[in-house]
Design an enzyme around this catalytic site. Structure first.
Site, PDB file in Angstrom:
ATOM      1  N   LYS A  36       6.876  -4.071  30.187  1.00 51.54           N
ATOM      2  CA  LYS A  36       6.427  -3.038  29.259  1.00 51.54           C
ATOM      3  C   LYS A  36       5.346  -2.192  29.926  1.00 51.54           C
ATOM      4  O   LYS A  36       4.484  -2.715  30.620  1.00 51.54           O
ATOM      5  CB  LYS A  36       5.796  -3.646  28.005  1.00 51.54           C
ATOM      6  CG  LYS A  36       6.673  -4.491  27.161  1.00 51.54           C
ATOM      7  CD  LYS A  36       5.855  -5.054  26.002  1.00 51.54           C
ATOM      8  CE  LYS A  36       6.627  -6.082  25.232  1.00 51.54           C
ATOM      9  NZ  LYS A  36       5.818  -6.655  24.142  1.00 51.54           N
TER      10      LYS A  36
ATOM     11  N   HIS B 211       3.578 -10.953  21.404  1.00 48.26           N
ATOM     12  CA  HIS B 211       5.036 -10.907  21.428  1.00 48.26           C
ATOM     13  C   HIS B 211       5.595 -10.945  22.848  1.00 48.26           C
ATOM     14  O   HIS B 211       4.957 -10.478  23.787  1.00 48.26           O
ATOM     15  CB  HIS B 211       5.524  -9.625  20.747  1.00 48.26           C
ATOM     16  CG  HIS B 211       4.968  -9.425  19.383  1.00 48.26           C
ATOM     17  ND1 HIS B 211       4.573  -8.202  18.917  1.00 48.26           N
ATOM     18  CD2 HIS B 211       4.740 -10.295  18.371  1.00 48.26           C
ATOM     19  CE1 HIS B 211       4.132  -8.318  17.674  1.00 48.26           C
ATOM     20  NE2 HIS B 211       4.208  -9.581  17.322  1.00 48.26           N
TER      21      HIS B 211
ATOM     22  N   TYR C 224       5.259   2.379  23.879  1.00 43.94           N
ATOM     23  CA  TYR C 224       5.703   1.324  24.790  1.00 43.94           C
ATOM     24  C   TYR C 224       6.968   1.795  25.487  1.00 43.94           C
ATOM     25  O   TYR C 224       7.924   2.197  24.817  1.00 43.94           O
ATOM     26  CB  TYR C 224       6.111   0.062  24.029  1.00 43.94           C
ATOM     27  CG  TYR C 224       5.095  -0.596  23.159  1.00 43.94           C
ATOM     28  CD1 TYR C 224       4.661  -1.875  23.482  1.00 43.94           C
ATOM     29  CD2 TYR C 224       4.620  -0.013  21.995  1.00 43.94           C
ATOM     30  CE1 TYR C 224       3.758  -2.536  22.667  1.00 43.94           C
ATOM     31  CE2 TYR C 224       3.721  -0.665  21.183  1.00 43.94           C
ATOM     32  CZ  TYR C 224       3.292  -1.930  21.525  1.00 43.94           C
ATOM     33  OH  TYR C 224       2.406  -2.587  20.718  1.00 43.94           O
TER      34      TYR C 224
ATOM     35  N   ASP D   3       3.091 -12.800  12.654  1.00 40.10           N
ATOM     36  CA  ASP D   3       2.211 -13.067  13.796  1.00 40.10           C
ATOM     37  C   ASP D   3       1.332 -14.289  13.548  1.00 40.10           C
ATOM     38  O   ASP D   3       1.099 -15.087  14.456  1.00 40.10           O
ATOM     39  CB  ASP D   3       1.358 -11.843  14.123  1.00 40.10           C
ATOM     40  CG  ASP D   3       2.164 -10.701  14.754  1.00 40.10           C
ATOM     41  OD1 ASP D   3       3.361 -10.889  15.048  1.00 40.10           O
ATOM     42  OD2 ASP D   3       1.592  -9.617  14.930  1.00 40.10           O
TER      43      ASP D   3
END
Length: 181
Positions: free
Chosen positions: A79, A69, A139, A175
């Site tokens: 991130k 992603h 995250y 995904d």
């Protein structure tokens, strides 16, 4: 007596430009340990100084893949990814066309035991494979999620050729539907 400044983090470079592995220093005794998870004064040069969003994920099945992603500009994000329970093979792919490491990937084992985090800069796709059952990740993002800027590349794309350590046990339809490069 003035407080002594001690760095609680070790920066470990990777083979990909700007992608950094962070090792948190643990202070422990018979009760357990203490570690600083994040500090804007100690980590701003690692690529994330402002935290706009914090996400927590739990994946039950060993061998499951989540990702790859990313957020498209101008919503591209950095991130700071850590595994709190279990162990994962955490992967970042450089999607910056001008980068000398364009389309190369790097993977690291992040686990509750090794106290490592991956600092993933803007312009990278991110995903992971669970190495144990019931993995939990946290995250820290420098920008909030923007649904219209969501993107992804297929984690099984042969052009990227990520060497996932386990057979793929699960992947979401979303995904699996991400395009090949």
């Amino acid at each position: 007596m003035p407080e002594k400044s001690i760095s609680r983090f070790t920066r470990i470079p990777t083979a990909l430009d700007d992608l950094v592995l962070i090792e948190r220093r643990r202070l422990g005794d018979e009760r357990g340990f203490f570690s600083r998870f994040f500090c804007t004064e100690e980590l701003p040069d690692f690529g994330i100084g402002r935290i706009a969003q914090i996400n927590h994920t739990m994946t039950q099945a060993k061998g499951a893949i989540r990702g790859m992603h990313f957020q498209k500009p101008p919503h591209d994000e950095a991130k700071f990814v850590s595994c709190l329970v279990g162990a994962v093979f955490d992967v970042a792919v450089d999607l910056r066309p001008q980068s000398p490491t364009y389309l190369r990937w790097h993977g690291e084992i992040l686990s509750a035991e090794n106290a490592r985090s991956m600092m993933i800069p803007q312009g990278f796709a991110h995903g992971f494979q669970t190495l144990t059952e019931s993995c939990e990740l946290i995250y820290l993002h420098d920008k909030p999620y923007a649904p219209g800027a969501e993107g992804g590349v297929n984690a099984l794309d042969p052009k990227i050729a990520i060497a996932w350590p386990l057979p793929v046990a699960q992947m979401s339809e979303r995904d699996r539907g991400f395009p090949m490069l």
